[in-house]
Design a protein around this motif. Structure first.
Motif, PDB file in Angstrom:
ATOM      1  N   ALA A   1       0.821  -1.211   0.000  1.00  0.00           N
ATOM      2  CA  ALA A   1       0.000   0.000   0.000  1.00  0.00           C
ATOM      3  C   ALA A   1       0.853   1.258   0.000  1.00  0.00           C
ATOM      4  O   ALA A   1       0.507   2.255  -0.641  1.00  0.00           O
ATOM      5  CB  ALA A   1      -0.933  -0.001   1.212  1.00  0.00           C
ATOM      6  N   GLN A   2       1.998   1.213   0.711  1.00  0.00           N
ATOM      7  CA  GLN A   2       2.826   2.405   0.870  1.00  0.00           C
ATOM      8  C   GLN A   2       4.035   2.413  -0.056  1.00  0.00           C
ATOM      9  O   GLN A   2       4.651   3.459  -0.269  1.00  0.00           O
ATOM     10  CB  GLN A   2       3.301   2.503   2.323  1.00  0.00           C
TER      11      GLN A   2
ATOM     12  N   PHE B   1       6.666  -7.696  -7.588  1.00  0.00           N
ATOM     13  CA  PHE B   1       8.039  -7.226  -7.754  1.00  0.00           C
ATOM     14  C   PHE B   1       8.116  -5.702  -7.751  1.00  0.00           C
ATOM     15  O   PHE B   1       8.804  -5.085  -8.568  1.00  0.00           O
ATOM     16  CB  PHE B   1       8.651  -7.790  -9.036  1.00  0.00           C
ATOM     17  N   ALA B   2       7.374  -5.086  -6.817  1.00  0.00           N
ATOM     18  CA  ALA B   2       7.447  -3.632  -6.603  1.00  0.00           C
ATOM     19  C   ALA B   2       7.110  -2.830  -7.848  1.00  0.00           C
ATOM     20  O   ALA B   2       7.791  -1.858  -8.187  1.00  0.00           O
ATOM     21  CB  ALA B   2       8.824  -3.246  -6.082  1.00  0.00           C
TER      22      ALA B   2
ATOM     23  N   ALA C   1      -3.370   3.074 -17.359  1.00  0.00           N
ATOM     24  CA  ALA C   1      -4.251   2.747 -16.232  1.00  0.00           C
ATOM     25  C   ALA C   1      -3.472   2.043 -15.127  1.00  0.00           C
ATOM     26  O   ALA C   1      -3.663   2.334 -13.937  1.00  0.00           O
ATOM     27  CB  ALA C   1      -5.404   1.876 -16.711  1.00  0.00           C
ATOM     28  N   LEU C   2      -2.590   1.121 -15.483  1.00  0.00           N
ATOM     29  CA  LEU C   2      -1.780   0.426 -14.481  1.00  0.00           C
ATOM     30  C   LEU C   2      -0.882   1.413 -13.744  1.00  0.00           C
ATOM     31  O   LEU C   2      -0.780   1.382 -12.510  1.00  0.00           O
ATOM     32  CB  LEU C   2      -0.929  -0.653 -15.153  1.00  0.00           C
ATOM     33  N   SER C   3      -0.222   2.291 -14.483  1.00  0.00           N
ATOM     34  CA  SER C   3       0.698   3.250 -13.860  1.00  0.00           C
ATOM     35  C   SER C   3      -0.040   4.255 -12.983  1.00  0.00           C
ATOM     36  O   SER C   3       0.438   4.620 -11.903  1.00  0.00           O
ATOM     37  CB  SER C   3       1.491   3.992 -14.942  1.00  0.00           C
ATOM     38  N   ALA C   4      -1.208   4.698 -13.449  1.00  0.00           N
ATOM     39  CA  ALA C   4      -1.956   5.731 -12.725  1.00  0.00           C
ATOM     40  C   ALA C   4      -2.593   5.206 -11.441  1.00  0.00           C
ATOM     41  O   ALA C   4      -2.958   6.002 -10.566  1.00  0.00           O
ATOM     42  CB  ALA C   4      -3.041   6.323 -13.627  1.00  0.00           C
ATOM     43  N   THR C   5      -2.737   3.886 -11.319  1.00  0.00           N
ATOM     44  CA  THR C   5      -3.400   3.327 -10.131  1.00  0.00           C
ATOM     45  C   THR C   5      -2.437   2.561  -9.234  1.00  0.00           C
ATOM     46  O   THR C   5      -2.863   1.836  -8.345  1.00  0.00           O
ATOM     47  CB  THR C   5      -4.552   2.389 -10.562  1.00  0.00           C
ATOM     48  N   LEU C   6      -1.133   2.735  -9.444  1.00  0.00           N
ATOM     49  CA  LEU C   6      -0.158   2.123  -8.555  1.00  0.00           C
ATOM     50  C   LEU C   6      -0.258   2.743  -7.156  1.00  0.00           C
ATOM     51  O   LEU C   6      -0.597   3.914  -7.014  1.00  0.00           O
ATOM     52  CB  LEU C   6       1.260   2.354  -9.081  1.00  0.00           C
ATOM     53  N   PRO C   7       0.026   1.955  -6.117  1.00  0.00           N
ATOM     54  CA  PRO C   7       0.114   2.551  -4.773  1.00  0.00           C
ATOM     55  C   PRO C   7       1.088   3.722  -4.780  1.00  0.00           C
ATOM     56  O   PRO C   7       2.092   3.714  -5.509  1.00  0.00           O
ATOM     57  CB  PRO C   7       0.634   1.382  -3.912  1.00  0.00           C
ATOM     58  N   SER C   8       0.806   4.720  -3.975  1.00  0.00           N
ATOM     59  CA  SER C   8       1.560   5.968  -4.026  1.00  0.00           C
ATOM     60  C   SER C   8       3.052   5.783  -3.773  1.00  0.00           C
ATOM     61  O   SER C   8       3.869   6.550  -4.282  1.00  0.00           O
ATOM     62  CB  SER C   8       0.991   6.960  -3.008  1.00  0.00           C
ATOM     63  N   GLY C   9       3.425   4.766  -3.014  1.00  0.00           N
ATOM     64  CA  GLY C   9       4.830   4.576  -2.697  1.00  0.00           C
ATOM     65  C   GLY C   9       5.635   3.928  -3.798  1.00  0.00           C
ATOM     66  O   GLY C   9       6.869   3.894  -3.725  1.00  0.00           O
ATOM     67  N   ILE C  10       4.976   3.387  -4.812  1.00  0.00           N
ATOM     68  CA  ILE C  10       5.687   2.739  -5.916  1.00  0.00           C
ATOM     69  C   ILE C  10       5.833   3.744  -7.047  1.00  0.00           C
ATOM     70  O   ILE C  10       4.849   4.268  -7.561  1.00  0.00           O
ATOM     71  CB  ILE C  10       4.930   1.488  -6.419  1.00  0.00           C
TER      72      ILE C  10
END
Length: 736
Positions: free
Chosen positions: A282-283, A458-459, A483-492
């Motif tokens: 999540a982080q 894998f992060a 869409a995948l990049s825009a919805t990544l957890p904020s810490g990634i």
């Protein structure tokens, strides 16, 4: 009122259809400023019967966490205008509406069950007033339009819902189906049912083990609402673990975070590993944890086994994120915990092997564990990194086929979860990419993205992989990748410099490509633990050891050798590189070497050989499915052919000074394949004998900028000074 699926042409009848719909809706949601993870879009398409407008409106009404997949979708979706419009003005009588509500709330869709619950025969259901809204066949009964469930639930009163659940409870009780009977009893109860909590929690655990993480979460949450004391904590633990399995890490953190500090010792130990996974994903970073504070205080074997799993998974997550020091600390804890648990290395061996693989160090690869992760993913990656990608793919295929039967000591309870499936899918995609099959890799990832949280493993490798594949195939990231990049957890954070540099290079923008890759190196060349083929044709030469198959390393070395090759040994070494290149199994890798040989041949004055290599590269890229690379080779071939053809037709007027313009013009054409437009202008003026000051005045730039350009030109073309550059221009003219 629409009731049949055939009235909605957007309904997806196959996985391929659904994947196409996901791409289309994802693009629309990005435009609307509501980016949504592809697997969440797919869930909405299924629940809303493929109606794009309903999906767009519903996604917009959800929270950002729900759209990203970090939280579960609500049990009842919001009633959006497009859904309400379909059913408004319905003339259904209350009794008929109640019958449809029973069908909507049923978790089984079994025709016999629903005839019991509704009190109607199958013939009455089919031919009566509700028949137009039902789909009946092969012993099944469901709403013909799945959007109707949303409307029915919002239109129903609390009493209506309670009565419908009671009818379903009775029907399941008659059929002696304990778990669904308890579910409907709990859902329809006006007051809490503590005696149902423990049984529902047990049912939720079984659902999670079968891989139905979302249903497991729903049942466990219901169990927690009704249970007391230890049973309630157990239900929370199951809900949190199910959320981890589904990739809903914010939900998991919420449920597990309540159990960890307040539950008893056994529950805390069982919750810790899942909680650390949830918080890390999540982080984006592994939480700072002092092992001494959490290590078991007694000799209880089960406690040490849970601690071994916790240390193993934390070490792996550290390795995924390049935190080698933390990884080593956790591996030391793991070896001790594995021994104290009497696990015989079945937990430590796969974790150690995976950590060393991710960190780029050698390991013995001795794991003989079982399960899709320990016995499948870990040895598959090891085999691929060692050079046997075919074996790696075979091991992954076996892992998927046996995951139900085998218990995985490292990820026990998650063997069939969407999260583990996502790891397997990303690893398979990566191996196809490593093998040079861009087309298959891209297709596999697109299909997996429909059902799985592929951006997580894998992060964030899945999102980076999607971008690199899209750029190789179509020249730019597509809607699914965005869409995948825009919805990544904020810490990634996915570094985009290499991607932008690659996209620029493939469209002939050499200077921009060089700038992006140079910046990437100046920032430390950040990349995923498992290396993706990037751009070695421009920018600083990077010779660091990478986690990749030997053939990719050999390809990078060949590209570096071409770039560094001195002019005096060019012809001999070119033939050696061409011979070595022919032994590469990856058509994509060979295509890159052929392409660079081609452009360098043209620059060095051998246009005939250059065209031959570029044509070979074009065919190889076509075979690999790397259409953007193919087009780049075609562009370079076209520029050379068109310019030389135009020059052959240009009339030449007598001039007073003896001067042959052909070498200069041929060089302009040849060098445009590897130099930026401004660098070509500078190079031409150098060949004509202009000084740096004269060039600066002519091009209206600073002398310092000219000096930088000249330095890059000499380095790129492999010459030491202006005299050699002029000689190279004349050789290019003679062979052009």
């Amino acid at each position: 009122m629409k009731t049949a699926r055939q009235q909605r042409p957007g309904y997806a009848r196959t996985t391929a259809d659904l994947a196409e719909q996901v791409v289309a809706v994802s693009a629309a949601l990005l435009t609307a400023g509501a980016p949504t993870a592809p697997h969440v879009v797919a869930k909405l398409l299924r629940r809303l019967d493929g109606d794009h407008e309903s999906v767009r409106e519903t996604a917009t009404a959800l929270s950002a966490s729900q759209r990203s997949g970090l939280r579960m979708l609500p049990r009842s979706l919001p009633l959006v205008p497009s859904v309400a419009a379909v059913f408004e003005g319905s003339d259904l009588e209350p009794a008929h509406r109640h019958t449809l509500l029973i069908v909507a709330l049923s978790t089984r869709g079994d025709l016999d069950l629903l005839t019991r619950a509704t009190g109607l025969t199958a013939h009455e259901l089919t031919t009566g007033p509700v028949g137009a809204h039902l789909r009946i066949g092969r012993g099944r009964c469901e709403l013909a339009d799945r959007r109707m469930r949303v409307w029915l639930e919002h239109a129903a009163s609390t009493d209506d819902l309670g009565q419908a659940h009671e009818r379903l409870r009775t029907a399941h009780e008659e059929r002696r189906e304990h778990e669904p009977m308890l579910w409907h009893r709990a859902r329809g109860a006006v007051h809490r049912c503590p005696d149902a909590g423990a049984s529902l929690a047990s049912a939720a655990r079984e659902l999670a083990e079968r891989g139905d993480s979302e249903r497991a979460f729903e049942v466990a949450v219901e169990a927690a609402d009704h249970a007391d004391g230890a049973a309630r904590d157990e239900a929370k633990l199951i809900a949190g673990a199910a959320a981890v399995g589904a990739g809903c890490f914010e939900d998991a953190t919420e449920w597990l975070g309540d159990v960890y500090p307040h539950g008893d010792g056994s529950l805390r130990r069982r919750a810790l590993a899942s909680l650390l996974i949830a918080e890390t994903c999540a982080q984006g970073t592994v939480p700072v944890v002092d092992p001494a504070e959490h290590r078991p205080r007694d000799a209880d074997v089960s406690g040490w086994r849970e601690w071994a799993r916790t240390t193993a998974l934390t070490a792996v997550m550290s390795a995924e994120r390049g935190r080698t020091s933390e990884m080593r600390t956790w591996l030391a804890e793991l070896r001790d915990a594995d021994a104290r648990a009497g696990a015989g290395g079945e937990i430590s061996r796969p974790a150690v092997d995976l950590c060393w693989t991710l960190s780029g160090d050698d390991c013995d690869g001795s794991t003989d564990s079982t399960g899709p992760f320990s016995g499948g993913l870990v040895p598959a990656l090891r085999a691929a990194v060692d050079g046997d990608i075919d074996l790696g793919l075979q091991l992954l295929a076996r892992a998927r086929s046996t995951r139900v039967q085998e218990i995985d000591p490292l990820v026990s309870g998650f063997e069939c979860s969407p999260l583990v499936d996502a790891y397997l899918a990303v690893a398979e995609t990566l191996m196809h990419f490593w093998s040079g099959d861009i087309r298959t890799a891209r297709d596999r990832l697109a299909v997996a993205a429909v059902d799985l949280p592929v951006a997580v493993p894998f992060a964030g490798l899945g999102a980076a992989l999607a971008a690199r594949l899209d750029i190789s195939a179509i020249g730019a990231p597509g809607p699914l990748t965005h869409a995948l990049s825009a919805t990544l957890p904020s810490g990634i954070r996915i570094d985009g410099l290499v991607d932008r540099g690659l996209a620029a290079y493939l469209t002939g923008q050499q200077e921009e490509a060089d700038t992006e890759i140079t910046l990437w190196h100046e920032l430390g060349a950040p990349e995923s633990a498992l290396r993706l083929p990037g751009l070695d044709e421009v920018g600083p030469i990077d010779e660091r050891k990478r986690t990749e198959p030997p053939e990719l390393t050999e390809t990078r070395q060949l590209l570096t050798r071409i770039r560094r090759m001195p002019a005096q040994t060019w012809r001999r070494e070119r033939d050696e590189i061409a011979a070595t290149c022919r032994d590469l199994r990856s058509v994509f890798c060979r295509g890159r070497v052929e392409a660079m040989l081609g452009t360098t041949c043209v620059v060095r004055g051998d246009a005939v050989a250059g065209r031959r290599h570029l044509r070979a590269a074009r065919s190889l890229f076509e075979e690999a499915g790397a259409a953007a690379w193919r087009d780049a080779a075609e562009l370079r071939l076209g520029l050379i052919s068109e310019r030389l053809h135009a020059m052959s037709r240009e009339p030449t007027a007598p001039i007073a000074v003896i001067h042959d313009p052909l070498p200069v013009e041929s060089s302009r054409v040849a060098w445009s394949a590897v130099l930026s437009a401004r660098e070509v202008d500078v190079a031409m003026r150098v060949v004509e004998g202009a000084t740096n000051s004269e060039i600066a005045a002519d091009l209206e730039i600073s002398v310092r900028t000219v000096e930088v350009h000249v330095g890059r030109i000499l380095a790129t073309l492999g010459v030491r000074n202006r005299v050699q550059l002029t000689a190279l221009a004349h050789r290019t003219g003679r062979h052009g």
